[in-house]
Design a protein around this motif. Structure first.
Motif, mmCIF file in Angstrom:
data_model
loop_
_atom_site.group_PDB
_atom_site.id
_atom_site.type_symbol
_atom_site.label_atom_id
_atom_site.label_comp_id
_atom_site.label_asym_id
_atom_site.label_seq_id
_atom_site.Cartn_x
_atom_site.Cartn_y
_atom_site.Cartn_z
ATOM 1 N N SER A 176 8.486 -7.254 -41.031
ATOM 2 C CA SER A 176 9.924 -7.246 -41.285
ATOM 3 C C SER A 176 10.662 -6.412 -40.243
ATOM 4 O O SER A 176 11.762 -6.779 -39.802
ATOM 5 N N THR A 177 10.060 -5.310 -39.787
ATOM 6 C CA THR A 177 10.697 -4.487 -38.752
ATOM 7 C C THR A 177 10.790 -5.253 -37.437
ATOM 8 O O THR A 177 11.821 -5.196 -36.744
ATOM 9 N N ASN A 178 9.739 -5.972 -37.086
ATOM 10 C CA ASN A 178 9.769 -6.767 -35.850
ATOM 11 C C ASN A 178 10.883 -7.817 -35.890
ATOM 12 O O ASN A 178 11.552 -8.076 -34.889
ATOM 13 N N ILE A 179 11.090 -8.418 -37.051
ATOM 14 C CA ILE A 179 12.153 -9.421 -37.171
ATOM 15 C C ILE A 179 13.526 -8.762 -37.035
ATOM 16 O O ILE A 179 14.406 -9.267 -36.329
ATOM 17 N N LEU A 180 13.712 -7.604 -37.680
ATOM 18 C CA LEU A 180 14.995 -6.920 -37.599
ATOM 19 C C LEU A 180 15.277 -6.425 -36.186
ATOM 20 O O LEU A 180 16.437 -6.345 -35.769
ATOM 21 N N LEU A 181 14.229 -6.107 -35.434
ATOM 22 C CA LEU A 181 14.381 -5.689 -34.033
ATOM 23 C C LEU A 181 14.451 -6.887 -33.087
ATOM 24 O O LEU A 181 14.525 -6.716 -31.872
ATOM 25 N N GLU A 182 14.405 -8.092 -33.661
ATOM 26 C CA GLU A 182 14.480 -9.348 -32.917
ATOM 27 C C GLU A 182 13.392 -9.446 -31.845
ATOM 28 O O GLU A 182 13.637 -9.887 -30.714
ATOM 29 N N ALA A 183 12.191 -9.040 -32.236
ATOM 30 C CA ALA A 183 11.048 -9.172 -31.341
ATOM 31 C C ALA A 183 10.621 -10.641 -31.261
ATOM 32 O O ALA A 183 10.907 -11.439 -32.157
ATOM 33 N N TRP A 212 13.632 -15.163 -30.955
ATOM 34 C CA TRP A 212 13.577 -14.248 -32.084
ATOM 35 C C TRP A 212 13.547 -15.033 -33.393
ATOM 36 O O TRP A 212 13.756 -16.237 -33.423
ATOM 37 N N THR A 213 13.276 -14.303 -34.466
ATOM 38 C CA THR A 213 13.206 -14.886 -35.801
ATOM 39 C C THR A 213 14.465 -14.521 -36.576
ATOM 40 O O THR A 213 14.801 -13.340 -36.681
ATOM 41 N N ILE A 214 15.143 -15.521 -37.114
ATOM 42 C CA ILE A 214 16.304 -15.264 -37.957
ATOM 43 C C ILE A 214 15.834 -14.871 -39.356
ATOM 44 O O ILE A 214 16.272 -13.873 -39.931
#
Length: 275
Positions: A176-183, A212-214
């Motif tokens: 979830s952190t990676n998604i919020l950081l738009e990795a 990135w993942t929305i």
């Protein structure tokens, strides 16, 4: 959860109390999951152009963080009880843990089909799998207490439960952190995507590429492509071909590309890197 907590309190079993706490977090996770699924269906607005898709990710991050905190508390309490183990009522703990195991297995079976397409459902599923393992650990420890009287096994089982919870929670918080950081999504390689775009007829170069993942299963891409002078008028057609290829190869559906005319200046600027 209330039955397990009461049984753990009366039976002096930290393992069963830990299992009840884990079940309680599952109930909260399911509630948050239902709320975020409803939010995700709300239409996009001029202010929130991607809608409420990220609500799912925030919920997953909160679930994982709560689990990590609970795991630390369980492990700390297990350490204290290892120093002075209380008397555990084995038969009572065994009966309640067996009932809990049946309920947890049912929940895990219902969630298993949807866990790969939704990060929040994955979080709830991980909670439930942790509950199954917790119940098994409690059952084994209670059997050992009944047949051998070895009381230290109960806090040891609780510590194992804490470690299992923390391991599952770490994965959830990381994703979830990676998604919020738009990795870049873990299953995708930016270099491979750039080569795929570059393989389309008319494309001479790719740069400033971002993927990135929305939200779970919904990916977006932006970047710049250069085309030769003869192909600039066909820019929209080239972009359509790229979009089709990205959707087929990587499942990327939201694609935004800026088409640039190839010049000597931008060739020199981007020849050392395509990303």
């Amino acid at each position: 959860a209330i039955v397990e907590f009461t049984g753990g309190f009366l039976g002096q079993s930290l393992a069963l109390v830990s299992d009840s706490g884990h079940v309680l977090t599952d109930v909260l996770a399911v509630g948050v999951g239902i709320l975020t699924l409803r939010l995700g269906r709300k239409p996009h607005t001029a202010r929130r152009t991607f809608g409420y898709h990220r609500a799912e990710i925030f919920a997953a991050l909160i679930n994982g963080s709560v689990l990590i905190g609970a795991a630390f508390l369980i492990i700390f309490e297990a350490y204290l009880r290892l120093r002075q183990p209380p008397t555990v009522q084995g038969p009572l703990v065994l009966a309640i843990a067996s009932i809990g195991l049946l309920g947890n297995l049912t929940s895990a079976g219902l969630l298993s089909r949807s866990r790969r397409t939704n990060l929040n459902v994955k979080g709830v599923f991980l909670h439930t799998v942790g509950d199954v393992l917790s119940s098994l650990a409690v059952i084994v420890s209670s059997l050992i207490v009944i047949f051998s009287g070895y009381l230290v096994i109960d806090p040891l089982a609780a510590a194992v439960i804490g470690v299992l919870i923390m391991r599952s929670a770490y994965t959830l918080v990381r994703d979830s952190t990676n998604i919020l950081l738009e990795a870049t999504p873990r299953q995708m390689q930016l270099e491979t995507i750039a080569k795929t775009i570059g393989s389309v007829d008319g494309v001479k170069g790719v740069h400033d590429l971002h993927v990135w993942t929305i939200t779970s299963g919904l990916y977006a891409l932006s970047g710049h492509i250069t085309v030769d002078t003869d192909s600039i008028s066909q820019g929209s057609t080239i972009v359509e071909h790229i979009e089709a290829k990205l959707k087929e190869s990587f499942g990327i559906e939201h694609v935004t590309l800026q088409v640039e005319k190839e010049t000597l200046e931008n060739i020199q600027e981007h020849e050392s890197s395509t990303i």
